[in-house]
Design a protein around this motif. Sequence first.
Motif, PDB file in Angstrom:
ATOM      1  N   VAL A 261      11.638   6.775   3.955  1.00  0.00           N
ATOM      2  CA  VAL A 261      11.371   5.710   2.992  1.00  0.00           C
ATOM      3  C   VAL A 261      11.943   6.074   1.628  1.00  0.00           C
ATOM      4  N   SER A 265      14.680   3.833  -0.141  1.00  0.00           N
ATOM      5  CA  SER A 265      14.393   3.309  -1.479  1.00  0.00           C
ATOM      6  C   SER A 265      15.501   3.674  -2.461  1.00  0.00           C
ATOM      7  N   GLU A 266      16.000   4.927  -2.376  1.00  0.00           N
ATOM      8  CA  GLU A 266      17.092   5.371  -3.251  1.00  0.00           C
ATOM      9  C   GLU A 266      18.353   4.534  -3.019  1.00  0.00           C
ATOM     10  N   LYS A 268      18.321   1.451  -1.808  1.00  0.00           N
ATOM     11  CA  LYS A 268      17.937   0.037  -1.806  1.00  0.00           C
ATOM     12  C   LYS A 268      17.979  -0.570  -0.387  1.00  0.00           C
ATOM     13  N   HIS A 271      12.967  -0.627   3.393  1.00  0.00           N
ATOM     14  CA  HIS A 271      11.949   0.388   3.671  1.00  0.00           C
ATOM     15  C   HIS A 271      10.629  -0.194   4.164  1.00  0.00           C
ATOM     16  N   LYS A 272      10.324  -1.450   3.798  1.00  0.00           N
ATOM     17  CA  LYS A 272       9.034  -2.013   4.185  1.00  0.00           C
ATOM     18  C   LYS A 272       8.953  -2.249   5.693  1.00  0.00           C
ATOM     19  N   TYR A 335       3.208   5.665   1.855  1.00  0.00           N
ATOM     20  CA  TYR A 335       4.267   4.659   1.645  1.00  0.00           C
ATOM     21  C   TYR A 335       4.323   4.266   0.174  1.00  0.00           C
ATOM     22  N   LEU A 339       7.340   5.286  -2.995  1.00  0.00           N
ATOM     23  CA  LEU A 339       7.971   4.309  -3.888  1.00  0.00           C
ATOM     24  C   LEU A 339       7.543   4.495  -5.341  1.00  0.00           C
ATOM     25  N   GLN A 393      10.391  -5.418  -2.037  1.00  0.00           N
ATOM     26  CA  GLN A 393      11.596  -4.590  -1.999  1.00  0.00           C
ATOM     27  C   GLN A 393      12.589  -5.072  -3.054  1.00  0.00           C
ATOM     28  N   LYS A 394      13.361  -4.103  -3.580  1.00  0.00           N
ATOM     29  CA  LYS A 394      14.366  -4.446  -4.596  1.00  0.00           C
ATOM     30  C   LYS A 394      15.516  -5.212  -3.973  1.00  0.00           C
TER      31      LYS A 394
END
Length: 394
Positions: A261, A265-266, A268, A271-272, A335, A339, A393-394
């Motif tokens: 995750v 996340s790094e 983008k 991850h969800k 989780y 983040l 999420q971004k």
Amino acid sequence: LVGTGVINVSGFLFHFFMGRKLGSEGYGILATLMALVALLGIFSTTIQFSISKFVASFKTNDDTGKLNFLYVVSAKKINMAFAILFLVALAASLFLSNFLGISYWLLAATSLIVLTIPSLAISRGFLQGLQRFRSYGENLGIEGLTKLLFGVFLVYLGWEVYGAIFAVLLSYLAALLYGSFKIRDYVHGETEFFETKEIYRYALPMFFTVLFFTAFYSIDLILVKHFFNAADAGNYAVVSLIGKVVFFASFSVVQVMFPKVVELSENKGAHKSLMWKSFAVIALITLPILIVYYLFGDFVVNLLFGGTYLGVVGLIAPYGVFMMSVSFSKLLSLYMLSLKKFNFIYLFLIFFVLEIFLIWLYHDSLEQVIMVLDWLGLAFMAFMLFMVSGVRQK
């Protein structure tokens, strides 16, 4: 996953052997000491997951120099801090000896485990963050097998509870030596300075997260040891151990999800969806175990601990429900931490205080204690699901 399976199976065989060999009173003492070891593990897990998070980030960005710097700085500072913590543990053992009715020297022997925590946690944090899951699994397997083999050997020699505790200490030493050997290829060469304050800012919420979960499934053993007689405390320790199969059977899912995750996340990534897949896997692991407990609880208890403990059959499935809720909640909390979302942490103190307060009030029977745990566990899981549903999420 194989390594996690080995350490879990070895750990349960270790406890099953001790439960039969030490008797209810001796095993009750050992279970209480292991609960204290689990509380010490708060520091170990905090270090491991905090380092894993930054190692995963540096790996993604190919910051080799920062990886080297992280290893050098963490090893030096953390070992110094734990040398002081060891002295604190020796002093605290004076109070705990009276409160728990356990020999001071047995508590002091348990305190030696503090000195193994830094090197073990750092090496595992690097292996996890680098996603070297095979080496990580081998590290876990070495710990589990060493504990089992030396535990059986030392107890048969007549060392009783001391033998079990020294087996745990030897297993940590073996694992930290192997882990340190495995990461040597990744932490050599030039170092690149970076501001370490960010690690400490991240480690604090991680500490409270690990503190809550470890205390949530450990403090009940300590309170039961205080409020109930030795035989009942031993029976409850058996219930707790069998119930924890639900939690530890699914723990590898959390360990694998966390660095992935961070990496997604790094970059983008999505991850969800990975978190929800992990949630489903935990459900597939834990629900069948609960069904076995409900339908064949007498067989499970008799097989693992013998007919002496058949009186606790009706408690293992309800305790398993508590551990299932803890499994889901830990996944959701880590989780959020991966983040860098910390808004859920204020719930920890509330639920931990509630657990102590309610068990202090309602401990007429072991059934009543477990009922308190079930309601608290399910309520906390519901709160965590609500918070995670709001993550975008971004």
